[in-house]
Design an enzyme around this catalytic site. Sequence first.
Site, short mmCIF file in Angstrom:
data_model
loop_
_atom_site.label_atom_id
_atom_site.label_comp_id
_atom_site.label_asym_id
_atom_site.label_seq_id
_atom_site.Cartn_x
_atom_site.Cartn_y
_atom_site.Cartn_z
N LYS A 1 23.64 35.30 59.58
CA LYS A 1 24.17 34.06 59.05
C LYS A 1 24.85 33.19 60.09
CE LYS A 1 27.07 36.07 56.37
NZ LYS A 1 26.73 37.57 56.40
N ARG B 1 31.30 33.74 48.60
CA ARG B 1 31.14 35.09 48.72
C ARG B 1 31.50 35.85 47.13
NH1 ARG B 1 31.92 36.33 54.23
NH2 ARG B 1 31.44 38.61 54.69
N ARG C 1 31.13 47.66 53.70
CA ARG C 1 30.89 45.89 53.51
C ARG C 1 29.65 45.84 52.69
NH1 ARG C 1 31.02 44.36 59.39
NH2 ARG C 1 30.46 42.48 58.82
N ARG D 1 26.11 44.74 68.09
CA ARG D 1 26.79 43.57 68.20
C ARG D 1 28.07 43.52 68.99
NH1 ARG D 1 28.18 39.84 63.04
NH2 ARG D 1 29.13 41.91 62.40
N ARG E 1 33.63 44.57 67.05
CA ARG E 1 34.41 43.87 66.01
C ARG E 1 34.98 45.40 65.11
NH1 ARG E 1 31.71 39.39 62.56
NH2 ARG E 1 32.29 40.61 60.69
P1 AP5 Z 1 25.06 37.66 63.10
O1 AP5 Z 1 24.56 36.63 63.07
O2 AP5 Z 1 26.54 38.14 63.57
O3 AP5 Z 1 25.09 38.09 61.30
P2 AP5 Z 1 26.12 37.65 60.24
O4 AP5 Z 1 25.54 37.62 58.80
O5 AP5 Z 1 27.15 36.35 60.55
O6 AP5 Z 1 27.29 38.98 60.13
P3 AP5 Z 1 28.65 39.18 59.79
O7 AP5 Z 1 29.05 40.64 60.03
O8 AP5 Z 1 29.46 37.97 60.75
O9 AP5 Z 1 28.69 38.69 58.39
P4 AP5 Z 1 30.00 39.19 57.52
O10 AP5 Z 1 29.60 38.40 56.29
O11 AP5 Z 1 30.03 40.74 57.22
O12 AP5 Z 1 31.23 38.78 58.34
P5 AP5 Z 1 32.32 37.59 58.23
O13 AP5 Z 1 32.76 37.37 59.76
O14 AP5 Z 1 31.62 36.68 57.42
O15 AP5 Z 1 24.08 39.03 63.46
C1 AP5 Z 1 24.28 40.29 63.41
C2 AP5 Z 1 23.88 40.75 64.86
O16 AP5 Z 1 22.43 40.87 64.71
C3 AP5 Z 1 24.39 40.06 66.06
O17 AP5 Z 1 24.44 40.90 67.06
C4 AP5 Z 1 23.01 39.15 66.31
O18 AP5 Z 1 22.95 38.89 67.69
C5 AP5 Z 1 22.04 40.13 65.73
N1 AP5 Z 1 20.81 39.46 65.16
C6 AP5 Z 1 20.99 38.07 64.48
N2 AP5 Z 1 19.74 37.99 63.88
C7 AP5 Z 1 18.86 38.75 64.29
C8 AP5 Z 1 17.55 38.85 64.34
N3 AP5 Z 1 16.81 38.06 63.54
N4 AP5 Z 1 17.01 39.92 65.00
C9 AP5 Z 1 17.62 40.84 65.65
N5 AP5 Z 1 18.83 40.74 65.78
C10 AP5 Z 1 19.64 39.69 65.17
O19 AP5 Z 1 33.31 38.24 57.57
C11 AP5 Z 1 34.26 39.26 57.95
C12 AP5 Z 1 35.27 39.59 56.74
O20 AP5 Z 1 36.16 38.74 56.56
C13 AP5 Z 1 34.78 40.11 55.50
O21 AP5 Z 1 34.18 41.44 55.38
C14 AP5 Z 1 35.99 39.58 54.61
O22 AP5 Z 1 36.87 40.74 54.74
C15 AP5 Z 1 36.50 38.64 55.33
N6 AP5 Z 1 35.95 37.17 54.56
C16 AP5 Z 1 35.18 36.29 55.44
N7 AP5 Z 1 34.79 35.27 54.60
C17 AP5 Z 1 35.38 35.79 53.22
C18 AP5 Z 1 35.23 35.03 52.04
N8 AP5 Z 1 34.68 33.90 51.74
N9 AP5 Z 1 36.03 35.65 51.14
C19 AP5 Z 1 36.59 36.69 51.02
N10 AP5 Z 1 36.59 37.41 52.42
C20 AP5 Z 1 36.07 36.84 53.36
MG MG Z 2 28.98 36.36 61.22
#
Ligand code: AP5
Ligand code: MG
Length: 214
Positions: free
Chosen positions: A13, A88, A171, A127, A160
């Site tokens: 994402k 979410r 997760r 990552r 992270r």
């Molecule tokens: P990346 O682009 O970083 O993936 P992502 O989908 O952004 O993954 P996140 O871990 O950031 O998602 P998340 O939803 O768990 O975390 P968030 O920060 O939102 O890609 C992942 C890896 O793969 C990278 O190394 C990248 O280089 C690689 N990659 C990407 N595309 C690729 C491809 N096509 N091929 C190969 N490799 C690839 O949330 C974290 C925490 O915050 C949550 O757990 C929660 O506690 C809290 N939080 C955040 N938002 C909310 C909300 N709205 N409500 C409640 N809690 C929330």
């Molecule tokens: Mg992310």
Amino acid sequence: MRLIMLGAPGAGKGTQAKKIAEKYSIPHISTGDIFRANIKNGTELGKKAKTYMDQGLLVPDELVCDLVVDRVGQPDCEKGYVLDGFPRTIPQAESLDAALKAVGSKIDYAIDVDVPDENIISRMSGRRACLKCGATYHLKYAAPKKEGVCDTCGEALVLREDDKPETVQKRLNVYHEQTQPLIDYYTKAEILVTVDGTKDMEEVFQAITEILDK
Ligand code: AP5
Ligand code: MG
Ligand code: ZN
């Protein structure tokens, strides 16, 4: 153009949202990045969020909704934005819809980046993140120019806290229980589009731009 990125943790994402934001000159709003910046700066919000995030749990809706509604009301969001990691939960989606409706606005597309669970765990262990500017790297698929250092701002890169394999599994469970119902929600609203997130980053991006440029 007002967009939502949906998908499992690690689906890509953030990777795609950054590229979309650059191409269409709209802000990239990642709730995860906002929380991580708050944790790094030791704010009250950061302290509250950290206890949930480190366990792989969602931060309570009331700590998230107002923050995002406020953010999308800022002047730089007038031409659109890409939301990454929000909504979410169904209540978050409903609160966003209500807030947008009140100002005569709406989301154009919810883009689901589809990646099966099997691919996720290996992706996450590779990552590396920059907690200063939010840039994301991958040891194998998107390595920084200099090992361990952010290309954009020079900060040291980290694994992270929530990317340890046992927390990633947690997760994923939370995603299936609380976030996946949004796929139905946005299908019913007729704005869901799905792209295959197992392809390489450029191919995924191309699939997205084909939809947005239609
Ligand atoms: P990346 O682009 O970083 O993936 P992502 O989908 O952004 O993954 P996140 O871990 O950031 O998602 P998340 O939803 O768990 O975390 P968030 O920060 O939102 O890609 C992942 C890896 O793969 C990278 O190394 C990248 O280089 C690689 N990659 C990407 N595309 C690729 C491809 N096509 N091929 C190969 N490799 C690839 O949330 C974290 C925490 O915050 C949550 O757990 C929660 O506690 C809290 N939080 C955040 N938002 C909310 C909300 N709205 N409500 C409640 N809690 C929330
Ligand atoms: Mg992310
Ligand atoms: Zn950086």
